[in-house]
Design a protein around this motif. Structure first.
Motif, PDB file in Angstrom:
ATOM      1  N   ASP A 173      81.768  -6.234 -15.846  1.00 60.56           N
ATOM      2  CA  ASP A 173      82.413  -4.669 -16.862  1.00 60.56           C
ATOM      3  C   ASP A 173      82.352  -4.088 -17.934  1.00 60.56           C
ATOM      4  N   ALA A 174      82.559  -4.779 -19.076  1.00 60.12           N
ATOM      5  CA  ALA A 174      82.349  -4.197 -20.295  1.00 60.12           C
ATOM      6  C   ALA A 174      80.557  -3.584 -20.641  1.00 60.12           C
ATOM      7  N   MET A 175      79.918  -5.165 -19.992  1.00 59.02           N
ATOM      8  CA  MET A 175      78.220  -4.662 -20.332  1.00 59.02           C
ATOM      9  C   MET A 175      78.544  -3.441 -19.821  1.00 59.02           C
ATOM     10  N   LYS A 176      78.647  -3.468 -18.314  1.00 55.04           N
ATOM     11  CA  LYS A 176      78.404  -1.698 -18.022  1.00 55.04           C
ATOM     12  C   LYS A 176      78.693  -1.233 -18.499  1.00 55.04           C
ATOM     13  N   ASP A 177      79.908  -0.362 -19.139  1.00 56.32           N
ATOM     14  CA  ASP A 177      80.515   0.248 -19.690  1.00 56.32           C
ATOM     15  C   ASP A 177      79.394   0.979 -21.581  1.00 56.32           C
ATOM     16  N   MET A 178      79.787  -0.856 -22.362  1.00 58.55           N
ATOM     17  CA  MET A 178      78.175  -0.883 -22.903  1.00 58.55           C
ATOM     18  C   MET A 178      77.034   0.417 -22.132  1.00 58.55           C
ATOM     19  N   SER A 179      77.015   0.230 -21.589  1.00 66.16           N
ATOM     20  CA  SER A 179      75.164   0.623 -20.752  1.00 66.16           C
ATOM     21  C   SER A 179      75.350   2.128 -20.428  1.00 66.16           C
ATOM     22  N   LYS A 180      76.738   2.239 -20.049  1.00 63.58           N
ATOM     23  CA  LYS A 180      76.977   3.797 -19.699  1.00 63.58           C
ATOM     24  C   LYS A 180      77.144   4.695 -20.877  1.00 63.58           C
ATOM     25  N   SER A 181      77.300   3.743 -21.904  1.00 61.71           N
ATOM     26  CA  SER A 181      77.563   3.945 -23.413  1.00 61.71           C
ATOM     27  C   SER A 181      76.529   4.549 -24.183  1.00 61.71           C
ATOM     28  N   TYR A 182      75.650   3.015 -23.711  1.00 62.65           N
ATOM     29  CA  TYR A 182      74.469   3.939 -24.779  1.00 62.65           C
ATOM     30  C   TYR A 182      73.962   4.496 -24.255  1.00 62.65           C
ATOM     31  N   ARG A 183      73.535   4.803 -23.191  1.00 64.02           N
ATOM     32  CA  ARG A 183      72.929   6.029 -23.001  1.00 64.02           C
ATOM     33  C   ARG A 183      72.941   7.150 -23.541  1.00 64.02           C
ATOM     34  N   LEU A 184      74.198   7.567 -23.514  1.00 62.62           N
ATOM     35  CA  LEU A 184      74.920   8.644 -23.706  1.00 62.62           C
ATOM     36  C   LEU A 184      74.544   8.544 -25.086  1.00 62.62           C
ATOM     37  N   VAL A 185      74.472   7.436 -26.023  1.00 64.04           N
ATOM     38  CA  VAL A 185      73.950   7.350 -27.605  1.00 64.04           C
ATOM     39  C   VAL A 185      73.239   8.220 -27.827  1.00 64.04           C
ATOM     40  N   MET A 186      71.735   8.144 -26.920  1.00 67.35           N
ATOM     41  CA  MET A 186      71.149   8.073 -27.068  1.00 67.35           C
ATOM     42  C   MET A 186      70.030   9.597 -26.851  1.00 67.35           C
ATOM     43  N   LYS A 187      71.400  10.387 -25.939  1.00 66.26           N
ATOM     44  CA  LYS A 187      71.025  11.821 -25.324  1.00 66.26           C
ATOM     45  C   LYS A 187      72.430  12.486 -26.374  1.00 66.26           C
ATOM     46  N   ASP A 188      72.902  12.357 -27.611  1.00 63.60           N
ATOM     47  CA  ASP A 188      73.567  12.684 -28.598  1.00 63.60           C
ATOM     48  C   ASP A 188      72.372  13.458 -29.131  1.00 63.60           C
ATOM     49  N   ALA A 189      73.300  14.616 -29.752  1.00 61.01           N
ATOM     50  CA  ALA A 189      72.518  15.443 -31.029  1.00 61.01           C
ATOM     51  C   ALA A 189      73.155  15.627 -31.828  1.00 61.01           C
ATOM     52  N   ASP A 190      74.634  15.843 -31.868  1.00 59.43           N
ATOM     53  CA  ASP A 190      75.803  16.625 -32.747  1.00 59.43           C
ATOM     54  C   ASP A 190      76.442  15.082 -33.561  1.00 59.43           C
ATOM     55  N   ALA A 191      76.987  15.179 -34.763  1.00 58.04           N
ATOM     56  CA  ALA A 191      77.777  13.782 -35.384  1.00 58.04           C
ATOM     57  C   ALA A 191      78.435  13.344 -34.382  1.00 58.04           C
ATOM     58  N   ALA A 192      79.413  14.525 -34.017  1.00 53.58           N
ATOM     59  CA  ALA A 192      80.667  14.022 -33.418  1.00 53.58           C
ATOM     60  C   ALA A 192      80.416  13.710 -31.764  1.00 53.58           C
ATOM     61  N   SER A 193      79.454  13.812 -31.294  1.00 53.19           N
ATOM     62  CA  SER A 193      79.515  13.573 -30.436  1.00 53.19           C
ATOM     63  C   SER A 193      79.009  11.983 -30.343  1.00 53.19           C
ATOM     64  N   LEU A 194      77.887  12.157 -31.268  1.00 53.74           N
ATOM     65  CA  LEU A 194      77.578  10.075 -31.511  1.00 53.74           C
ATOM     66  C   LEU A 194      78.334   9.663 -32.095  1.00 53.74           C
TER      67      LEU A 194
END
Length: 132
Positions: free
Chosen positions: A30-51
């Protein structure tokens, strides 16, 4: 009667304390799945706050995963090669996330994202080493 109630209460409390860790075990998958979701969001982030927010969430999931034992390794000794490799990979992953967070804190979003992209390489390397 009072002694009996006290004794039963003590036994129940002791049982709860001893059994609680079994229910609190970390589900690494489950933690790995959460990591995967977060990683995808990180790679889409455009601003420092979201990143920063998403990197922090990714780090928390990685720390959680690191504190557990993957299902396929639970029967292995703590000093087995696979468990040592898992721990090594998680330490490197968390250190790499910390590099990206530091750059984000400095306002270096493109550089932070470049460092975050290296997380994929670490994931692929350790998944290959562990055959997952």
């Amino acid at each position: 009667m009072k002694k009996c109630v006290t004794l039963i209460s003590s036994v129940l409390l002791s049982s709860a304390v001893l059994i609680a860790p079994a229910f609190a075990a970390v589900d690494v998958e489950d933690a790995m799945k959460d990591m995967s979701k977060s990683y995808r969001l990180v790679m889409k982030d455009a601003d420092a706050a979201s990143l920063k927010k998403d990197l922090t969430t990714l780090r928390a999931a990685a720390v959680e995963a690191q504190s557990g034992v993957p299902g396929n390794m639970k029967k292995q000794a703590p000093d087995s090669t696979d468990r040592k490799t898992f721990t090594e990979g998680m330490k490197k992953l968390i250190a790499q996330i910390d590099v990206a967070i530091k750059l984000t804190d400095e306002g270096k979003v493109p550089e932070a994202k470049a460092e975050a992209a290296k997380l994929k390489d670490l994931m692929n390397e350790y998944h290959a080493k562990l055959g997952v």
